[in-house]
Design an enzyme around this catalytic site. Structure first.
Site, PDB file in Angstrom:
ATOM      1  N   HIS A 122      -3.875 -10.412  21.530  1.00 13.92           N
ATOM      2  CA  HIS A 122      -5.056 -11.013  22.149  1.00 13.92           C
ATOM      3  C   HIS A 122      -6.028 -11.346  21.020  1.00 13.92           C
ATOM      4  O   HIS A 122      -6.043 -10.664  19.994  1.00 13.92           O
ATOM      5  CB  HIS A 122      -5.667  -9.969  23.096  1.00 13.92           C
ATOM      6  CG  HIS A 122      -6.788 -10.439  23.951  1.00 13.92           C
ATOM      7  ND1 HIS A 122      -8.069 -10.599  23.474  1.00 13.92           N
ATOM      8  CD2 HIS A 122      -6.837 -10.762  25.269  1.00 13.92           C
ATOM      9  CE1 HIS A 122      -8.853 -10.993  24.468  1.00 13.92           C
ATOM     10  NE2 HIS A 122      -8.134 -11.103  25.561  1.00 13.92           N
ATOM     11  N   ASP A 201      -3.756  -1.306  20.674  1.00 17.71           N
ATOM     12  CA  ASP A 201      -4.569  -1.943  21.705  1.00 17.71           C
ATOM     13  C   ASP A 201      -3.939  -1.596  23.064  1.00 17.71           C
ATOM     14  O   ASP A 201      -2.891  -2.128  23.423  1.00 17.71           O
ATOM     15  CB  ASP A 201      -4.589  -3.464  21.461  1.00 17.71           C
ATOM     16  CG  ASP A 201      -5.325  -4.218  22.562  1.00 17.71           C
ATOM     17  OD1 ASP A 201      -5.653  -3.616  23.591  1.00 17.71           O
ATOM     18  OD2 ASP A 201      -5.554  -5.430  22.373  1.00 17.71           O
ATOM     19  N   GLN A 204      -3.928  -3.296  28.113  1.00  7.48           N
ATOM     20  CA  GLN A 204      -3.014  -3.556  29.232  1.00  7.48           C
ATOM     21  C   GLN A 204      -2.147  -2.345  29.566  1.00  7.48           C
ATOM     22  O   GLN A 204      -1.804  -2.129  30.730  1.00  7.48           O
ATOM     23  CB  GLN A 204      -2.104  -4.755  28.902  1.00  7.48           C
ATOM     24  CG  GLN A 204      -2.839  -6.076  28.736  1.00  7.48           C
ATOM     25  CD  GLN A 204      -3.491  -6.587  30.021  1.00  7.48           C
ATOM     26  OE1 GLN A 204      -3.092  -6.244  31.132  1.00  7.48           O
ATOM     27  NE2 GLN A 204      -4.530  -7.396  29.875  1.00  7.48           N
ATOM     28  N   LYS A 227     -10.345  -2.959  33.285  1.00  6.19           N
ATOM     29  CA  LYS A 227      -8.941  -3.252  33.619  1.00  6.19           C
ATOM     30  C   LYS A 227      -8.284  -2.032  34.271  1.00  6.19           C
ATOM     31  O   LYS A 227      -7.187  -2.114  34.800  1.00  6.19           O
ATOM     32  CB  LYS A 227      -8.174  -3.641  32.358  1.00  6.19           C
ATOM     33  CG  LYS A 227      -8.629  -4.977  31.772  1.00  6.19           C
ATOM     34  CD  LYS A 227      -7.758  -5.380  30.607  1.00  6.19           C
ATOM     35  CE  LYS A 227      -8.409  -6.389  29.707  1.00  6.19           C
ATOM     36  NZ  LYS A 227      -8.409  -7.749  30.237  1.00  6.19           N
ATOM     37  N   CYS A 365      -6.527 -16.087  25.975  1.00  8.53           N
ATOM     38  CA  CYS A 365      -7.045 -15.519  24.707  1.00  8.53           C
ATOM     39  C   CYS A 365      -5.904 -15.124  23.774  1.00  8.53           C
ATOM     40  O   CYS A 365      -5.955 -14.064  23.126  1.00  8.53           O
ATOM     41  CB  CYS A 365      -7.959 -14.318  24.956  1.00  8.53           C
ATOM     42  SG  CYS A 365      -9.421 -14.739  25.869  1.00  8.53           S
TER      43      CYS A 365
HETATM   44  C1  LIG Z   1      -4.268  -6.930  25.269  1.00  6.42           C
HETATM   45  C2  LIG Z   1      -5.752  -7.132  25.347  1.00  6.42           C
HETATM   46  N1  LIG Z   1      -6.523  -6.765  24.323  1.00  6.42           N
HETATM   47  C3  LIG Z   1      -7.857  -6.913  24.339  1.00  6.42           C
HETATM   48  C4  LIG Z   1      -8.490  -7.460  25.425  1.00  6.42           C
HETATM   49  C5  LIG Z   1      -9.979  -7.607  25.403  1.00  6.42           C
HETATM   50  O1  LIG Z   1     -10.559  -6.774  26.367  1.00  6.42           O
HETATM   51  P1  LIG Z   1     -12.122  -6.851  26.698  1.00  6.42           P
HETATM   52  O2  LIG Z   1     -12.418  -8.293  26.974  1.00  6.42           O
HETATM   53  O3  LIG Z   1     -12.273  -5.978  27.894  1.00  6.42           O
HETATM   54  O4  LIG Z   1     -12.840  -6.349  25.507  1.00  6.42           O
HETATM   55  C6  LIG Z   1      -7.730  -7.885  26.514  1.00  6.42           C
HETATM   56  C7  LIG Z   1      -8.382  -8.525  27.675  1.00  6.42           C
HETATM   57  O5  LIG Z   1      -7.788  -9.311  28.379  1.00  6.42           O
HETATM   58  C8  LIG Z   1      -6.317  -7.698  26.486  1.00  6.42           C
HETATM   59  O6  LIG Z   1      -5.562  -8.078  27.500  1.00  6.42           O
END
Ligand SMILES: Cc1ncc(COP(=O)(O)O)c(C=O)c1O
Length: 407
Positions: A122, A201, A204, A227, A365
């Site tokens: 992401h 990270d 998900q 999430k 993203c």
């Molecule tokens: C794999 C992953 N990393 C990071 C993020 C970023 O999360 P946030 O926008 O809640 O900071 C997301 C959000 O969709 C994600 O799916």
């Protein structure tokens, strides 16, 4: 037993209709809907237990502090962190990754050092590293992705060098759904480079599986409350204790100090030195409630339910002519991203909405991953705890209807 009907009763959003149709919410990977217990915890805290934390000597402030710090212990237990001070509250996954990158900028990285990422990250796990790479003349390398959507792990020995200071990778891709074997990856990279730091990270993954940061042997683990059926504006950074000294405060302000004079500041110990300013008190309390809610559900039954949703939706989608799924790993979360030849993802998304079906469209993203697969825009259906097998039917019939309208 996984009682889907009982679970659906817990989510008030399901009582509404969209364009006169019962709502079929297939965008949980972007942000999950909230159970009543979380909404109630937030309302109750604002109504009866509200005050700033760590400051007052009066009852309301004590109560708020107790709940806020209690939430830290709930998170500690949830991810199996060894020490409560390893749990740092942030605004979300994005801020947690930025915190790690910028707090280590001058203490871990020297010009010429390397950061290893993957092609399936992401933007939240790419852009912060690019920002510090530019400042410190660091090189970023990427683990490539196969056509099936898995990491090419045979490339690790050539990608990890003595200069690799950080591996930051996603546990589960928000596009491909691929669940990466992070435990084995961490073991391999630590054999190749014992001092490497690894950030996982978990934005998900934390929704679909139980997390044990000690077992994974990661140095950092990050996720967002929204999430995980909690509210927006709250996230978690797990930072292994051994890094605390090396991490410089990411922001300065109140609540993160031991002593301030006009000349200098002595910082508080972790986790407080990373939590400048008034935190998202109520969001953190809501997160603890969301964790309590999700922890009460048998994880194997939940995984089994999500697997059924994934299998059924995948099978049915494949009957649509011209539909191509991105990511067909054997280890996959209930996230399906696809394109249909001849149709724009946005058009499909808007027509699905008319049938009450909410999906995400676009690049999610993850533009480098889109480039890897030679696509610009895709449709993503992601399933949550409240979805039923009939939601998969509704997705496919709404898609067929949309195709007819657009053809
Ligand atoms: C794999 C992953 N990393 C990071 C993020 C970023 O999360 P946030 O926008 O809640 O900071 C997301 C959000 O969709 C994600 O799916």
């Amino acid at each position: 037993m996984f009682d889907i009907e009982k679970i659906r009763q817990d989510f008030p959003f399901l009582r509404q209709t969209i364009h006169g149709k019962p709502v079929v919410f297939l965008d949980t990977a972007a942000s999950a809907q909230k159970p009543q217990v979380v909404i109630d915890a937030v309302t109750e805290s604002y109504t009866n237990n509200y005050a700033n934390v760590h400051r007052g000597v009066y009852t309301l402030s004590d109560q708020a502090t107790e709940k806020y710090e209690g939430a830290r212990k709930t998170v500690q237990k949830f991810i199996h962190a060894t020490y409560f001070e390893e749990v740092i509250f942030t605004k979300g996954t994005t801020e947690a990754i930025n915190l790690v990158a910028f707090s280590l900028l001058d203490t871990l990285f020297q010009p010429g050092d390397e950061i290893l990422l993957t092609e399936m990250e992401h933007h939240a796990n790419i852009v912060p590293w690019q920002l510090i790479a530019k400042r410190k003349q660091l090189t970023i390398k990427y683990i490539p992705v196969t056509d099936e959507g898995e990491l090419m792990l045979d490339k690790l020995p050539s990608l990890v060098t003595k200069k690799t200071k950080m591996l930051a990778l996603t546990h589960c891709s928000n596009v491909l759904g691929t669940i990466n074997p992070v435990k084995a990856i961490i073991q391999t990279v630590k054999e190749l480079c014992p001092d490497i730091a690894v950030l996982v990270d978990g934005a998900q993954s934390v929704v679909h599986q139980r997390i044990d940061v000690v077992e994974l042997d990661c140095d950092f683990f990050v996720f967002s409350a929204h999430k995980l059926y909690g509210t927006t504006g709250t996230g978690v950074l797990y930072a292994k204790k051994k890094w605390h000294e090396m991490m410089m405060p990411y922001q300065g302000g109140g609540d993160m100090i031991k002593e301030v004079s006009l000349q200098e500041t002595i910082f508080a110990d972790a986790p407080y030195k990373f939590e400048a300013g008034t935190p998202d008190i109520i969001g953190v309390i809501g997160l603890a409630k969301a964790i309590e809610y999700i922890s009460a559900i048998d994880i194997l039954s939940l995984q089994n339910h999500e697997q059924q949703l994934l299998d059924k939706a995948t099978q049915m989608l494949k009957t649509i002519p011209g539909l191509k799924i991105l990511g067909e790993s054997k280890h996959k979360a209930s996230v399906i991203t696809f394109i249909i030849e001849g149709f724009h993802a946005n058009d499909l998304g808007m027509l699905l909405d008319l049938s009450g079906v909410c999906v995400r469209t676009g690049h999610h993203c993850a533009q480098p991953l889109m480039t890897r697969f030679g696509v610009k825009s895709t449709v993503r259906a992601s399933f949550g705890i409240y979805n039923t097998l009939s939601d998969a039917d509704k997705l496919v019939s709404a898609l067929n209807k949309a195709i007819k309208m657009l053809a």
